[in-house]
Write a protein that holds these residues in place. Structure first.
Motif, PDB file in Angstrom:
ATOM      1  N   ILE A  59      20.098  11.995  -8.947  1.00  0.00           N
ATOM      2  CA  ILE A  59      18.879  12.734  -9.261  1.00  0.00           C
ATOM      3  C   ILE A  59      18.718  12.898 -10.766  1.00  0.00           C
ATOM      4  N   THR A  60      19.815  13.140 -11.478  1.00  0.00           N
ATOM      5  CA  THR A  60      19.738  13.282 -12.934  1.00  0.00           C
ATOM      6  C   THR A  60      19.256  12.001 -13.594  1.00  0.00           C
ATOM      7  N   VAL A  61      19.834  10.886 -13.176  1.00  0.00           N
ATOM      8  CA  VAL A  61      19.406   9.594 -13.738  1.00  0.00           C
ATOM      9  C   VAL A  61      17.947   9.322 -13.406  1.00  0.00           C
ATOM     10  N   GLY A  62      17.546   9.546 -12.169  1.00  0.00           N
ATOM     11  CA  GLY A  62      16.177   9.251 -11.776  1.00  0.00           C
ATOM     12  C   GLY A  62      15.154  10.091 -12.519  1.00  0.00           C
ATOM     13  N   ILE A  63      15.386  11.409 -12.601  1.00  0.00           N
ATOM     14  CA  ILE A  63      14.418  12.292 -13.247  1.00  0.00           C
ATOM     15  C   ILE A  63      14.374  12.053 -14.755  1.00  0.00           C
ATOM     16  N   CYS A  64      15.522  11.977 -15.397  1.00  0.00           N
ATOM     17  CA  CYS A  64      15.544  11.785 -16.858  1.00  0.00           C
ATOM     18  C   CYS A  64      14.969  10.423 -17.247  1.00  0.00           C
ATOM     19  N   ALA A  65      15.309   9.387 -16.502  1.00  0.00           N
ATOM     20  CA  ALA A  65      14.773   8.063 -16.818  1.00  0.00           C
ATOM     21  C   ALA A  65      13.265   8.011 -16.593  1.00  0.00           C
TER      22      ALA A  65
ATOM     23  N   PRO B 219      -3.144   7.817 -12.716  1.00  0.00           N
ATOM     24  CA  PRO B 219      -2.398   6.601 -12.328  1.00  0.00           C
ATOM     25  C   PRO B 219      -0.969   6.580 -12.858  1.00  0.00           C
ATOM     26  N   VAL B 220      -0.744   7.152 -14.036  1.00  0.00           N
ATOM     27  CA  VAL B 220       0.607   7.192 -14.593  1.00  0.00           C
ATOM     28  C   VAL B 220       1.511   8.061 -13.731  1.00  0.00           C
ATOM     29  N   ILE B 221       0.996   9.181 -13.251  1.00  0.00           N
ATOM     30  CA  ILE B 221       1.788  10.066 -12.397  1.00  0.00           C
ATOM     31  C   ILE B 221       2.155   9.365 -11.094  1.00  0.00           C
ATOM     32  N   VAL B 222       1.214   8.652 -10.517  1.00  0.00           N
ATOM     33  CA  VAL B 222       1.476   7.958  -9.258  1.00  0.00           C
ATOM     34  C   VAL B 222       2.558   6.897  -9.434  1.00  0.00           C
ATOM     35  N   VAL B 223       2.419   6.063 -10.462  1.00  0.00           N
ATOM     36  CA  VAL B 223       3.391   4.992 -10.688  1.00  0.00           C
ATOM     37  C   VAL B 223       4.755   5.570 -11.045  1.00  0.00           C
ATOM     38  N   ALA B 224       4.779   6.637 -11.843  1.00  0.00           N
ATOM     39  CA  ALA B 224       6.052   7.243 -12.232  1.00  0.00           C
ATOM     40  C   ALA B 224       6.767   7.848 -11.027  1.00  0.00           C
ATOM     41  N   THR B 225       6.025   8.445 -10.103  1.00  0.00           N
ATOM     42  CA  THR B 225       6.645   9.030  -8.915  1.00  0.00           C
ATOM     43  C   THR B 225       7.301   7.963  -8.046  1.00  0.00           C
TER      44      THR B 225
ATOM     45  N   PHE C  75      11.118   9.573  -2.278  1.00  0.00           N
ATOM     46  CA  PHE C  75      10.316   9.470  -3.495  1.00  0.00           C
ATOM     47  C   PHE C  75       9.190   8.444  -3.336  1.00  0.00           C
ATOM     48  N   ILE C  76       9.429   7.373  -2.612  1.00  0.00           N
ATOM     49  CA  ILE C  76       8.366   6.400  -2.384  1.00  0.00           C
ATOM     50  C   ILE C  76       7.265   7.000  -1.509  1.00  0.00           C
ATOM     51  N   MET C  77       7.649   7.747  -0.471  1.00  0.00           N
ATOM     52  CA  MET C  77       6.650   8.421   0.363  1.00  0.00           C
ATOM     53  C   MET C  77       5.869   9.455  -0.438  1.00  0.00           C
ATOM     54  N   LEU C  78       6.552  10.176  -1.318  1.00  0.00           N
ATOM     55  CA  LEU C  78       5.862  11.147  -2.166  1.00  0.00           C
ATOM     56  C   LEU C  78       4.861  10.452  -3.073  1.00  0.00           C
ATOM     57  N   GLY C  79       5.256   9.331  -3.665  1.00  0.00           N
ATOM     58  CA  GLY C  79       4.330   8.601  -4.521  1.00  0.00           C
ATOM     59  C   GLY C  79       3.122   8.074  -3.764  1.00  0.00           C
TER      60      GLY C  79
ATOM     61  N   LEU D 225      10.445   6.523  -9.759  1.00  0.00           N
ATOM     62  CA  LEU D 225      11.636   7.377  -9.757  1.00  0.00           C
ATOM     63  C   LEU D 225      12.608   6.943  -8.664  1.00  0.00           C
ATOM     64  N   GLY D 226      12.071   6.638  -7.488  1.00  0.00           N
ATOM     65  CA  GLY D 226      12.942   6.165  -6.417  1.00  0.00           C
ATOM     66  C   GLY D 226      13.589   4.830  -6.739  1.00  0.00           C
ATOM     67  N   THR D 227      12.835   3.937  -7.370  1.00  0.00           N
ATOM     68  CA  THR D 227      13.417   2.642  -7.733  1.00  0.00           C
ATOM     69  C   THR D 227      14.461   2.787  -8.839  1.00  0.00           C
ATOM     70  N   TYR D 228      14.301   3.748  -9.723  1.00  0.00           N
ATOM     71  CA  TYR D 228      15.309   3.971 -10.762  1.00  0.00           C
ATOM     72  C   TYR D 228      16.620   4.476 -10.156  1.00  0.00           C
ATOM     73  N   ILE D 229      16.526   5.319  -9.139  1.00  0.00           N
ATOM     74  CA  ILE D 229      17.737   5.781  -8.460  1.00  0.00           C
ATOM     75  C   ILE D 229      18.438   4.608  -7.784  1.00  0.00           C
ATOM     76  N   ALA D 230      17.657   3.742  -7.148  1.00  0.00           N
ATOM     77  CA  ALA D 230      18.248   2.555  -6.534  1.00  0.00           C
ATOM     78  C   ALA D 230      18.844   1.623  -7.586  1.00  0.00           C
ATOM     79  N   LEU D 231      18.209   1.525  -8.752  1.00  0.00           N
ATOM     80  CA  LEU D 231      18.745   0.678  -9.821  1.00  0.00           C
ATOM     81  C   LEU D 231      20.065   1.227 -10.346  1.00  0.00           C
ATOM     82  N   GLU D 232      20.155   2.534 -10.485  1.00  0.00           N
ATOM     83  CA  GLU D 232      21.427   3.130 -10.923  1.00  0.00           C
ATOM     84  C   GLU D 232      22.536   2.856  -9.932  1.00  0.00           C
ATOM     85  N   ALA D 233      22.236   2.964  -8.638  1.00  0.00           N
ATOM     86  CA  ALA D 233      23.249   2.675  -7.621  1.00  0.00           C
ATOM     87  C   ALA D 233      23.657   1.202  -7.656  1.00  0.00           C
ATOM     88  N   THR D 234      22.695   0.319  -7.914  1.00  0.00           N
ATOM     89  CA  THR D 234      23.018  -1.110  -7.994  1.00  0.00           C
ATOM     90  C   THR D 234      23.936  -1.411  -9.172  1.00  0.00           C
TER      91      THR D 234
END
Length: 333
Positions: free
Chosen positions: A135-141, A252-258, A317-321, A261-270
């Motif tokens: 969550i820290t990585v996703g939100i800060c990134a 549009p920036v808020i939508v894409v950023a939301t 996060f994808i559903m929220l976006g 965020l989920g993809t950034y969490i997945a990227l950190e795990a990868t």
């Protein structure tokens, strides 16, 4: 009986001394006049009735989001993740770094519902504490990429010229860098065990996407009539950008950023799975998945729970976006 004498036809109408039938005593003309008067006079509003205010884009979006079950479920789950990231001891009393080799790869037991990993650490405790790093990585990134991309893209789209062309070419260069390959090269030389190198790498490769979205939104917003009217009234560039363009281009920036965020969490795990992201002693879902991959046949529970937590988090996060996108885009309603 004498017949009454016929009256002469008067095309002018009744004279001044003749009485005229009052309105409402019959006739098509009276009915038409009454209906016209009722249309011209608006109904008097009830002073005791509450007046409904016109909702703005944001209030209308919030009105729709509150009635969207997808938004409610995903928001509650994300709120739960944030709470356990800040205070994991609320639901996990153990120490994620406390391990007993004698319990290596054992299954679930009383007080340890997820079993133990290869080192004898409690999988449940490590799964709970692993939410903090992700969550820290996703939100800060996401915040870093959104702020940097919105600032650069918004300025480039508003002023145009050589700055816009330069930003577009620089963004194209970053788009051409493979994310995983770039992470292997960039993070392999970093020896820090904190989350900040991973956050910096994601911001470095994530801002061009948000910059392009912000640039397109600003170019569309600055062509509206209210922007031209504000400029005609003598408003400066700073006031027009901050007061008129930015509030109408940020959706549009808020939508894409939301969603990002989920993809950034997945990227950190990868990256952590590949050994170049977060490193021990940091507790991360990607690290636990990497340690459990080789033991998936002997102890599948080691892989199941952190992978399930990661999947549910990204999905939330994808559903929220998606829900935010449907609410902020009137064309999708």
């Amino acid at each position: 009986m004498p017949e009454p004498e016929p009256q002469p036809y008067d095309p002018v109408g009744p004279g001044e001394n003749e009485a005229v039938a009052p309105t409402g005593q019959g006739g098509a003309m009276d009915l038409a006049l009454d209906e016209a008067e009722s249309l011209e006079k608006p109904l008097d509003p009830d002073p005791s009735a509450p007046r409904e205010r016109a909702r703005s884009l944001w209030s209308d979006a919030w009105h729709q989001l509150r009635r969207n079950p997808v938004f409610v479920i995903s928001s509650l789950f994300i709120l739960f993740l944030v709470v356990i990231s800040l205070w994991p001891q609320l639901i996990a009393s153990g120490d994620p770094l406390h391990c007993e080799l004698s319990k290596s790869q054992q299954g679930s037991s009383p007080g340890h519902p997820f079993g133990y990993d290869t080192q004898g650490c409690d999988v449940y405790t490590r799964t709970v504490y692993g939410a903090r790093a992700s969550i820290t990585v996703g939100i800060c990134a996401t915040l870093g990429a959104a702020l940097l991309g919105s600032a650069l893209g918004g300025l480039a789209g508003f002023f145009g010229g050589w700055g816009d062309s330069l930003l577009s070419r620089v963004a194209d260069i970053f788009f051409g860098i493979p994310v995983v390959l770039g992470g292997l090269v960039f993070l392999s030389v970093v020896t820090s065990t904190t989350v900040w190198p991973v956050v910096g790498f994601i911001v470095l490769l994530g801002w061009p996407q948000l910059a392009r979205i912000a640039r397109g939104s600003v170019i569309t917003a600055k062509q509206n009539d209210y922007v031209q009217a504000a400029r005609a009234l003598g408003a400066g560039n700073a006031r027009i950008l901050l007061r008129h363009v930015a509030p109408n281009a940020v959706a549009p920036v808020i939508v894409v950023a939301t969603i990002a965020l989920g993809t950034y969490i997945a990227l950190e795990a990868t990256l952590s799975f590949l050994g170049v992201g977060l490193r021990p002693p940091t507790v991360s879902w990607g690290i636990d998945i990497s340690n459990a991959a080789s033991q998936i046949r002997n102890a599948p529970h080691m892989l199941l729970w952190p992978a399930l937590a990661l999947s549910l988090t990204v999905l939330a996060f994808i559903m929220l976006g998606d829900a935010v996108r449907d609410a902020l885009d009137p064309k999708l309603r």
